[in-house]
Design a protein around this motif. Structure first.
Motif, short mmCIF file in Angstrom:
data_model
loop_
_atom_site.label_atom_id
_atom_site.label_comp_id
_atom_site.label_asym_id
_atom_site.label_seq_id
_atom_site.Cartn_x
_atom_site.Cartn_y
_atom_site.Cartn_z
N ALA A 232 72.47 -63.56 -12.87
CA ALA A 232 71.83 -62.36 -13.03
C ALA A 232 71.65 -61.45 -11.96
CB ALA A 232 70.52 -62.93 -13.42
N GLU A 233 71.87 -60.12 -12.28
CA GLU A 233 72.07 -59.29 -11.39
C GLU A 233 70.76 -58.05 -11.99
OE1 GLU A 233 72.85 -59.86 -8.83
OE2 GLU A 233 74.86 -61.14 -9.23
N GLY A 234 70.13 -57.57 -10.97
CA GLY A 234 69.35 -56.31 -11.02
C GLY A 234 68.06 -56.50 -11.79
N ILE A 235 67.63 -57.69 -11.52
CA ILE A 235 66.27 -58.29 -12.01
C ILE A 235 65.17 -57.39 -11.92
CG2 ILE A 235 64.91 -60.46 -12.34
CD1 ILE A 235 67.35 -61.77 -10.83
N ALA A 236 64.88 -57.18 -10.39
CA ALA A 236 63.67 -56.47 -10.14
C ALA A 236 63.72 -55.08 -10.67
CB ALA A 236 63.12 -56.50 -8.76
N ASP A 237 64.63 -54.60 -10.58
CA ASP A 237 64.91 -53.15 -11.19
C ASP A 237 64.35 -52.93 -12.68
OD1 ASP A 237 66.72 -51.89 -9.08
OD2 ASP A 237 67.51 -53.88 -9.50
N VAL A 238 64.67 -54.12 -13.34
CA VAL A 238 64.20 -54.02 -14.88
C VAL A 238 62.85 -54.22 -14.99
CG1 VAL A 238 64.34 -55.36 -16.84
CG2 VAL A 238 66.64 -54.61 -15.56
N GLY A 239 62.31 -55.45 -13.96
CA GLY A 239 60.84 -55.67 -14.16
C GLY A 239 60.09 -54.33 -13.83
N ASP A 240 60.44 -53.67 -12.66
CA ASP A 240 59.73 -52.63 -12.19
C ASP A 240 59.76 -51.58 -13.18
OD1 ASP A 240 59.17 -53.84 -9.94
OD2 ASP A 240 60.69 -52.64 -8.55
N SER A 241 60.93 -51.40 -13.88
CA SER A 241 61.13 -50.29 -14.89
C SER A 241 60.19 -50.79 -16.22
CB SER A 241 62.31 -50.10 -15.30
OG SER A 241 63.36 -49.74 -14.45
N LEU A 242 60.09 -51.88 -16.73
CA LEU A 242 59.32 -52.19 -17.59
C LEU A 242 57.83 -52.02 -17.53
CD1 LEU A 242 61.20 -55.52 -19.09
CD2 LEU A 242 60.83 -53.37 -20.28
N TYR A 243 57.35 -52.57 -16.04
CA TYR A 243 56.06 -52.50 -15.70
C TYR A 243 55.62 -50.94 -15.76
CZ TYR A 243 51.71 -52.52 -13.12
OH TYR A 243 50.48 -52.52 -12.88
N ALA A 244 56.42 -50.12 -15.18
CA ALA A 244 56.27 -48.83 -15.20
C ALA A 244 55.79 -48.06 -16.50
CB ALA A 244 57.18 -47.76 -14.26
N VAL A 245 56.73 -48.57 -17.56
CA VAL A 245 56.47 -47.98 -18.88
C VAL A 245 55.15 -48.68 -19.63
CG1 VAL A 245 57.82 -48.05 -21.17
CG2 VAL A 245 59.25 -47.91 -19.05
N LYS A 246 55.18 -49.87 -19.17
CA LYS A 246 53.89 -50.41 -19.86
C LYS A 246 52.89 -49.86 -19.36
CE LYS A 246 51.53 -55.13 -19.88
NZ LYS A 246 50.00 -54.44 -19.71
N LYS A 247 52.61 -49.66 -18.15
CA LYS A 247 51.38 -48.83 -17.47
C LYS A 247 51.15 -47.56 -17.60
CE LYS A 247 49.18 -47.87 -13.05
NZ LYS A 247 49.50 -48.00 -11.62
N LEU A 248 52.32 -46.69 -17.77
CA LEU A 248 52.22 -45.24 -17.95
C LEU A 248 52.38 -44.53 -19.44
CD1 LEU A 248 53.99 -43.94 -14.52
CD2 LEU A 248 51.63 -44.11 -15.04
N VAL A 249 53.27 -45.66 -20.14
CA VAL A 249 53.33 -44.91 -21.52
C VAL A 249 52.18 -45.84 -22.44
CG1 VAL A 249 55.14 -44.76 -23.41
CG2 VAL A 249 55.87 -44.31 -21.18
N PHE A 250 52.17 -46.89 -22.29
CA PHE A 250 51.53 -47.70 -23.38
C PHE A 250 49.96 -47.87 -22.87
CE2 PHE A 250 56.03 -48.80 -24.46
CZ PHE A 250 55.93 -48.34 -25.64
N ASP A 251 49.71 -48.35 -21.54
CA ASP A 251 48.40 -48.55 -21.19
C ASP A 251 47.76 -47.15 -20.82
OD1 ASP A 251 49.11 -51.04 -21.36
OD2 ASP A 251 49.00 -51.64 -19.20
N GLU A 252 47.99 -46.44 -19.89
CA GLU A 252 47.38 -45.28 -19.53
C GLU A 252 47.65 -44.03 -20.47
OE1 GLU A 252 48.08 -44.68 -15.60
OE2 GLU A 252 47.29 -46.48 -14.84
N LYS A 253 48.89 -43.99 -21.31
CA LYS A 253 49.20 -42.88 -22.28
C LYS A 253 49.53 -41.68 -21.39
CE LYS A 253 47.48 -45.26 -26.25
NZ LYS A 253 48.30 -46.24 -26.10
N LYS A 254 49.95 -41.75 -20.07
CA LYS A 254 49.96 -40.56 -19.36
C LYS A 254 51.31 -39.53 -19.73
CE LYS A 254 49.85 -38.94 -14.59
NZ LYS A 254 49.67 -39.17 -13.22
N TYR A 255 52.36 -40.39 -20.19
CA TYR A 255 53.48 -39.76 -20.81
C TYR A 255 53.80 -40.58 -21.95
CZ TYR A 255 54.18 -38.16 -16.13
OH TYR A 255 54.01 -37.55 -14.69
N THR A 256 54.68 -39.72 -22.94
CA THR A 256 55.06 -40.44 -24.31
C THR A 256 56.48 -40.87 -23.87
OG1 THR A 256 56.32 -38.44 -24.94
CG2 THR A 256 54.03 -38.63 -25.49
#
Lengths: 721, 225
Positions: free
Chosen positions: A483-507
């Protein structure tokens, strides 16, 4: 007149009886090679066999088996007119055979391959045959195993004949070396060299047919079969050579031979040698030869062989200290593996404890069972970051716009974070499936077209089952997908979860626009996404996504069976491909720009994103299910040289390593270097040719790395404790 | 980037706004139990290293109540603790810290009281008295000798330090020279203040001189790397 056997003995043997099975013809090629190839000693006078015809027209290699170069054979047909017709007919036959192989390889998921999402099986890989089988028991012993099994398996008579030819070849080479050593000894003026040659001549009266009786004879036996097998990975050298080492009265002679052997390893770029370890009851197996190997590694400072040291809860303090001293010389060796985790991982896929504790590494970090398995090669690789790119573009490759993968839904319609993560894992499962089936096509091809009669004699199960090493013969036949690029994906998903779905700062729509624009005009958005919590800082919310997606990958893999007869398992070691994968990946929600080469460092954080120090990073990587990773699970720290200069520093590092392993860490690689060294090495490569860094699975000279990878190495957080 | 320090109220807003992360806010306010939660994250490492919590500075005795609260929490959690101190705090602080079983990393900069006052602005009577108190109680002590080239490393300074160490031999675990380094200059720049003292890193020759001078008085000191 020159005979074909003299021009190319492999060709001669292979075509000596065209009615035989293919595997048997490979055995015949080896036999004719043993009778006709020129033999000689290595630069430091160890017996050495190079299985290649003198014009380079054919040969036998561990990764490809028997190979032919038809262009060179065609040239030879012009050169030796008396054999012209015969040689040209051989070329036609070989071409016909090769085209059969090509036809068998179905056109397969080319779009995915091109997009850099996965690859599977194109590489033959390394192996850990038990060279000690011949050293300790002799070829006579293996012939007895053949005799016992062949009578029960009349249909496989050809396979046993092939294996017997391979053993004949070993014996013939041995006999020829006996003669050559005596002949050289007679002509030799140097007293020391003469003594060595005479000892070897005497040894070859016994070995390889019978067991070695001292260290010189053990080395002769080892060199013969190891070099015939392509000088690949010696495996648990300190275990199978120790009886002879211990029995030798003359320690000086033994150490001199080891010194010569280390130069041979360097010259041939031999791969992985493993020392120490524990048995299934937790008893430590370190011996004086283990320490002799470490002493050589310190003295020689070569980057080969790739040195592995197995540690466990009963590893003696002396070994820990010698490991630290060895790391201090700066070769990035040895890499440490934790028996307590590796063996558990192997036992989870059905390998019994008495065999799991015989594991070692081949090549870089691939786990094999010494002399019992064919599983330690990279069967393929899955690129996590590309799977996320697919998920964010409904299966399209954002670099080209092409529909490269399955449609997992338009992200603009996703109303929950879970839906997005499912789209990603769906992509991951699809790409993983493709990597596995692609690997299986190759495993099948190699099973049919690359028989290894010699290795079949050195790996348990083959002779018992009457099946070749490549064809499911060994006791264990699992596969390994990285497997390659694992943390890049984890960090990306977490950022989307936080800013798009939880805080709704961006769409989601703003995010997709930003990614498509490679963040140009979206500076604030990129800044916010970049500054979300990252994997590698012991922050549970951020870490758990990264850990979950990799754990998911392990689960999915085990559902797929290998062609050879096992299951697929996973691991992570980046090699030098990681920079290239980054370049082939579009912008990601963790702030990575399109084509940027930097991607997560194996199982660790994306370079520069772990800011809470080494202990936090260690705590984060412990969130992975490390006992599900059966292929090297590489965790690397780079240390400044200074750290290893004092007893306190070494003790601190030992405590850190022990803590990681006690808490469930599998593998630990350390590079000792100063950051100024690295920066200066990038500026002035001419002054730093010998600067060695560890690049995932292996150590390499820093100046040999391409710029993207050099940056990656520099950016890896430099740790001080 | 220009900062008007007079108007700065340390709200940290600037760090959120700047897209290039040109400015950063270092440190944050935490309660003792929050700090302890952070400390306990590394428990697995204390088990193999024998390490634990070290309260350091600034100067822990300046936040005595907070420091003691941390030491109490560490004791309750069963991890070892230590205090890194210049020794100038009130006796009461050291008494309580000793009651909680802490180890001490204790600076001794200069023995001569006049020169100590000139160099640090404070007298060393209290420092040496606290140190003797801790030695009398048999506490685990590492004596630290910060050596600043040209300031406190004259032959006479070292002779006095050596005499002090000789007098209290066996009453501390070991003594260790802390050679001057210039790693703090970057910090001064970031804070926008000019460093009070700038010197090159102590050289190997200087370190060797200090160590061999101590050795000439029969005092074995380590040198921090």
């Amino acid at each position: 007149m020159t005979s074909i056997a003299q021009i190319d003995p492999f060709l001669d043997g292979y075509f000596s009886d065209e009615t035989r099975e293919y595997g048997e013809r490979v055995g015949l090629a080896l036999l004719h090679a043993a009778e006709n190839l020129e033999i000689g000693f290595s630069s430091r006078m160890l017996p050495e066999i190079t299985l290649e015809a003198k014009h380079g027209s054919s040969g036998y290699s561990p990764s490809e088996g028997l190979w032919f170069r038809t262009d060179i054979i065609t040239e030879l047909a012009g050169q030796y007119s008396e054999h012209r017709e015969t040689l040209l007919r051989y070329v036609r036959e070989i071409d016909l055979f090769k085209s059969k192989a090509r036809r068998l390889y179905a056109e397969h998921s080319e779009a995915l391959d091109r997009a850099g999402a996965e690859w599977g099986g194109g590489w033959g890989g390394h192996s850990n045959p038990d060279y000690g089988r011949i050293v300790r028991y002799g070829t006579e012993h293996i012939r007895a195993i053949i005799a016992e099994n062949r009578k029960n398996r009349p249909d496989e008579a050809w396979f046993y004949r092939a294996c017997s030819y391979a053993l004949d070849a070993v014996d013939i080479f041995g006999e020829r070396f006996r003669a050559l050593a005596s002949e050289r000894a007679e002509a030799c003026d140097n007293a020391d060299d003469k003594a060595l040659l005479l000892r070897m001549a005497k040894a070859f009266e016994t070995v390889p047919k019978k067991p070695a009786y001292d260290f010189t004879s053990a080395m002769c036996s080892f060199m013969l079969v190891f070099s015939m097998d392509g000088s690949d990975s010696p495996g648990r050298f300190d275990q199978y050579m120790y009886p002879a080492y211990a029995a030798t009265g003359n320690k000086e002679e033994a150490d001199d031979l080891l010194d010569r052997l280390w130069d041979y390893f360097r010259d041939r770029r031999s791969w992985n040698l493993c020392i120490s370890g524990s048995d299934e009851n937790g008893n430590d197996e370190t011996n004086e030869l283990s320490y002799a190997v470490l002493a050589l590694a310190r003295k020689k400072r070569y980057n080969t062989p790739n040195l592995t040291c197995r540690v466990h809860r009963n590893t003696p303090d002396r070994l820990w200290h010698e490991i630290a001293d060895t790391l201090a010389v700066g070769t990035g060796l040895p890499a440490l593996y934790n028996d307590d985790v590796v063996c558990t991982a192997l036992e989870k896929i059905g390998i019994p404890p008495e065999d799991s504790h015989d594991y070692c590494m081949n090549g870089c970090n691939q786990i094999d069972i010494l002399g019992k398995s064919h599983m330690g090669l990279e069967d393929g690789e899955v690129m996590f970051a590309k799977c996320l790119e697919f998920a964010l573009h409904n299966g399209a490759d954002a670099m080209t716009g092409e529909q490269a993968s399955v449609k997992t839904g338009d992200p603009l319609t996703f109303t929950t974070y879970d839906r997005l993560e499912r789209a990603f894992t769906d992509q991951l499962e699809y790409v993983t499936y493709n990597a596995c089936s692609s690997a299986n096509v190759w495993q099948h091809l190699r099973g049919v077209f690359e028989p290894h009669p010699l290795r079949s004699c050195l790996i348990e199960g083959c002779l018992e089952k009457g099946r070749d090493y490549r064809n499911g013969g060994p006791l264990y036949n699992h596969g390994q997908i990285l497997a390659e690029g694992i943390a890049d994906v984890g960090d990306s998903l977490y950022a989307v979860k936080k800013l798009v779905f939880d805080e709704k700062k961006y769409t989601m729509s703003e995010l997709i626009d930003a990614l498509n624009a490679d963040f140009v005009g979206f500076g604030q958005l990129r800044h916010d996404f970049q500054n979300c919590e990252k994997f590698g800082n012991d922050i549970e919310a951020a870490d758990e996504i990264t850990a979950r997606i990799l754990n998911r990958f392990f689960t999915v893999l085990k559902r797929h069976n290998t062609y050879r007869g096992g299951v697929f398992t996973g691991g992570c070691s980046p090699f030098n491909r990681v920079a290239d994968y980054g370049r082939r990946t579009a912008a990601l929600p963790n702030g990575k720009r399109k084509g940027e080469p930097l991607l997560a460092d194996c199982i660790a954080a994306t370079p520069g994103r772990d800011t809470n120090g080494p202990t936090a990073l260690i705590k984060s990587v412990l969130r992975y299910h490390q006992t599900d990773a059966c292929s090297g699970f590489v965790f690397q720290n780079k240390f400044e040289k200074k750290m290893f200069c004092s007893e306190e520093g070494k003790a601190a590092w030992i405590a850190l390593a022990k803590a990681y392993f006690a808490a469930g860490g599998q593998q630990y690689t350390v590079t000792v270097v100063s950051p100024e060294d690295l920066l200066d090495a990038k500026e002035h490569p001419e002054n730093h040719r010998n600067l060695i860094v560890r690049v995932g699975g292996y150590s390499d000279y820093f100046v040999n790395l391409e710029a993207g990878l050099q940056d990656n190495v520099i950016e890896r957080t430099v740790l001080g404790i | 980037m220009a900062i008007d320090r007079k108007k700065c109220v340390l709200c940290g807003k600037c760090t959120e706004i700047c897209l290039n992360d040109a400015n950063e806010l270092i440190g944050k306010e935490m309660t003792a139990s929050q700090v302890m939660a952070e400390v306990m994250k590394d428990k697995i490492f204390y088990e193999t290293s024998g390490g634990g919590l070290t309260v350091t500075g600034g100067e822990p005795s300046c936040q005595a109540a907070f420091s003691l609260e941390l030491l109490t929490l560490a004791k309750d959690a069963g991890i070892s603790s230590a205090i890194e101190t210049c020794g100038i705090g009130a006796r009461d602080f050291y008494e309580k810290a000793a009651d909680l079983g802490a180890s001490f990393l204790y600076d001794v900069k200069c023995i001569n009281p006049v020169r100590h006052r000139i160099l640090t602005g404070a007298d060393n009577a209290q420092i040496l008295s606290n140190l003797c108190y801790l030695m009398d109680r048999g506490m685990d002590l590492i004596i630290r000798l910060p050596m600043i080239p040209g300031c406190n490393d004259s032959d006479a300074d070292i002779a006095a330090l050596a005499a002090f160490l000789q007098e209290h031999k066996c009453r501390y675990r070991y003594a260790q020279i802390m050679p001057y380094h210039a790693l703090g200059t970057g910090k001064s720049e970031k804070l926008g203040v000019s460093a009070a003292f700038v010197h090159d890193n102590a050289t190997d020759a200087e370190k060797n001189r200090w160590q061999s001078l101590f050795a000439s008085y029969g005092i074995d000191v380590k040198v921090s790397q």
